[in-house]
Design an enzyme around this catalytic site. Structure first.
Site, PDB file in Angstrom:
ATOM      1  N   ASP A  60     -20.476  19.513  -8.970  1.00 35.52           N
ATOM      2  CA  ASP A  60     -19.249  19.986  -8.345  1.00 35.52           C
ATOM      3  C   ASP A  60     -18.788  21.253  -9.070  1.00 35.52           C
ATOM      4  O   ASP A  60     -18.928  21.329 -10.288  1.00 35.52           O
ATOM      5  CB  ASP A  60     -18.187  18.896  -8.575  1.00 35.52           C
ATOM      6  CG  ASP A  60     -17.231  18.716  -7.434  1.00 35.52           C
ATOM      7  OD1 ASP A  60     -17.573  19.088  -6.306  1.00 35.52           O
ATOM      8  OD2 ASP A  60     -16.140  18.189  -7.682  1.00 35.52           O
ATOM      9  N   TYR A  62     -16.182  23.717 -11.034  1.00 31.54           N
ATOM     10  CA  TYR A  62     -15.017  23.440 -11.885  1.00 31.54           C
ATOM     11  C   TYR A  62     -13.739  23.483 -11.050  1.00 31.54           C
ATOM     12  O   TYR A  62     -13.604  24.285 -10.130  1.00 31.54           O
ATOM     13  CB  TYR A  62     -14.916  24.477 -13.006  1.00 31.54           C
ATOM     14  CG  TYR A  62     -16.008  24.376 -14.040  1.00 31.54           C
ATOM     15  CD1 TYR A  62     -16.187  23.214 -14.788  1.00 31.54           C
ATOM     16  CD2 TYR A  62     -16.851  25.459 -14.286  1.00 31.54           C
ATOM     17  CE1 TYR A  62     -17.183  23.133 -15.748  1.00 31.54           C
ATOM     18  CE2 TYR A  62     -17.854  25.383 -15.249  1.00 31.54           C
ATOM     19  CZ  TYR A  62     -18.019  24.211 -15.980  1.00 31.54           C
ATOM     20  OH  TYR A  62     -19.002  24.138 -16.932  1.00 31.54           O
ATOM     21  N   PHE A  77     -22.201  24.811 -14.223  1.00 33.36           N
ATOM     22  CA  PHE A  77     -21.975  24.793 -15.673  1.00 33.36           C
ATOM     23  C   PHE A  77     -21.437  26.110 -16.236  1.00 33.36           C
ATOM     24  O   PHE A  77     -21.018  26.168 -17.384  1.00 33.36           O
ATOM     25  CB  PHE A  77     -23.248  24.389 -16.456  1.00 33.36           C
ATOM     26  CG  PHE A  77     -23.678  22.975 -16.190  1.00 33.36           C
ATOM     27  CD1 PHE A  77     -22.974  21.913 -16.734  1.00 33.36           C
ATOM     28  CD2 PHE A  77     -24.773  22.700 -15.383  1.00 33.36           C
ATOM     29  CE1 PHE A  77     -23.351  20.598 -16.477  1.00 33.36           C
ATOM     30  CE2 PHE A  77     -25.166  21.390 -15.122  1.00 33.36           C
ATOM     31  CZ  PHE A  77     -24.458  20.333 -15.670  1.00 33.36           C
ATOM     32  N   HIS A 188     -26.327  13.358 -18.999  1.00 31.42           N
ATOM     33  CA  HIS A 188     -25.514  14.543 -18.697  1.00 31.42           C
ATOM     34  C   HIS A 188     -25.000  15.153 -20.006  1.00 31.42           C
ATOM     35  O   HIS A 188     -24.743  14.437 -20.971  1.00 31.42           O
ATOM     36  CB  HIS A 188     -24.326  14.127 -17.812  1.00 31.42           C
ATOM     37  CG  HIS A 188     -23.623  15.270 -17.168  1.00 31.42           C
ATOM     38  ND1 HIS A 188     -22.629  15.985 -17.811  1.00 31.42           N
ATOM     39  CD2 HIS A 188     -23.762  15.826 -15.945  1.00 31.42           C
ATOM     40  CE1 HIS A 188     -22.195  16.932 -17.007  1.00 31.42           C
ATOM     41  NE2 HIS A 188     -22.867  16.871 -15.864  1.00 31.42           N
TER      42      HIS A 188
END
Length: 221
Positions: A60, A62, A77, A188
């Site tokens: 998703d 931010y 990221f 993760h």
């Protein structure tokens, strides 16, 4: 982005434009949509289809702003230059520092466009989100499109490294032909799970070793 639009079946049908229009029609002054509309396809704009060597899959964009600027800018990221690295990105840099630079402290830009320009597709499964609400566009239809992107890369390309970090990303493994590509799975990099396999995994070293073995330039992480 023309080669993406020619190569990905659902993009040929125009689904990406339909989803973009639908996503950004939901925004308003109180709750805008991130990333900014013009950056929603940034990952594909910066990494041409024919140059994809590595796929890193996020979930998703931010959901926050930093001093009035959205953190999300269309690359999973990554945040723009000048925005502090979020916790997951800090752990990504920690793993790179420890595995590639033998623990020597490095200065890394929080903007991962430099990876994208080397052939790293930084793809979120959902390409948009409502401000402050994680997964708010998960049911919009983006996953159909991004699954199609992963599947088409797997089918049409050879010797791509797919980084699947965490249980959400690992659900995409059936879309990938592991006889033709390398799949690197870890936990993760978020602080909740990075110590359960991501830190110390050597994924960036393994990725570069595989690229070299197949006659490709390694990524300068």
């Amino acid at each position: 982005m023309p080669l993406w639009e020619e190569s990905i079946p659902l993009m040929r049908e125009g689904l990406h434009r339909q989803l973009r229009d639908q996503a950004y029609s939901q925004g308003n002054a109180r709750r805008p949509v991130y990333p900014p509309r013009e950056l929603v396809f940034n990952a594909m704009r910066l990494t041409p289809f024919a140059e994809v060597k590595v796929v890193i899959l996020g979930q998703d964009p931010y959901i926050n702003e930093y001093r009035g600027v959205p953190e999300a800018h269309g690359l999973c990221f990554s945040v723009r230059e000048g925005i502090p690295a979020p916790p997951s990105l800090k752990n990504i840099f920690k793993e790179i520092e420890n595995s590639i630079y033998a623990g020597e402290p490095q200065e890394f830009s929080s903007d991962l466009s430099r990876w994208a320009s080397q052939g790293v597709l930084l793809l979120n499964a959902s390409l948009s989100v409502l401000a402050g609400r994680s997964n708010s566009h998960a049911d919009l239809g983006w996953h159909r499109l991004t699954d199609d992107i992963i599947e088409t890369i797997s089918r049409q390309r050879r010797n791509v490294v797919f980084m699947l970090w965490g249980s959400f990303a690992q659900k995409k493994e059936p879309l990938i032909d592991k006889k033709k590509h390398l799949v690197l799975k870890t936990s993760h990099p978020s602080p909740l799970s990075a110590h359960r396999g991501f830190l110390g995994s050597g994924v960036f070293v393994k990725c570069n070793d595989y690229l070299r073995q197949h006659g490709q330039e390694p990524i300068e992480w």
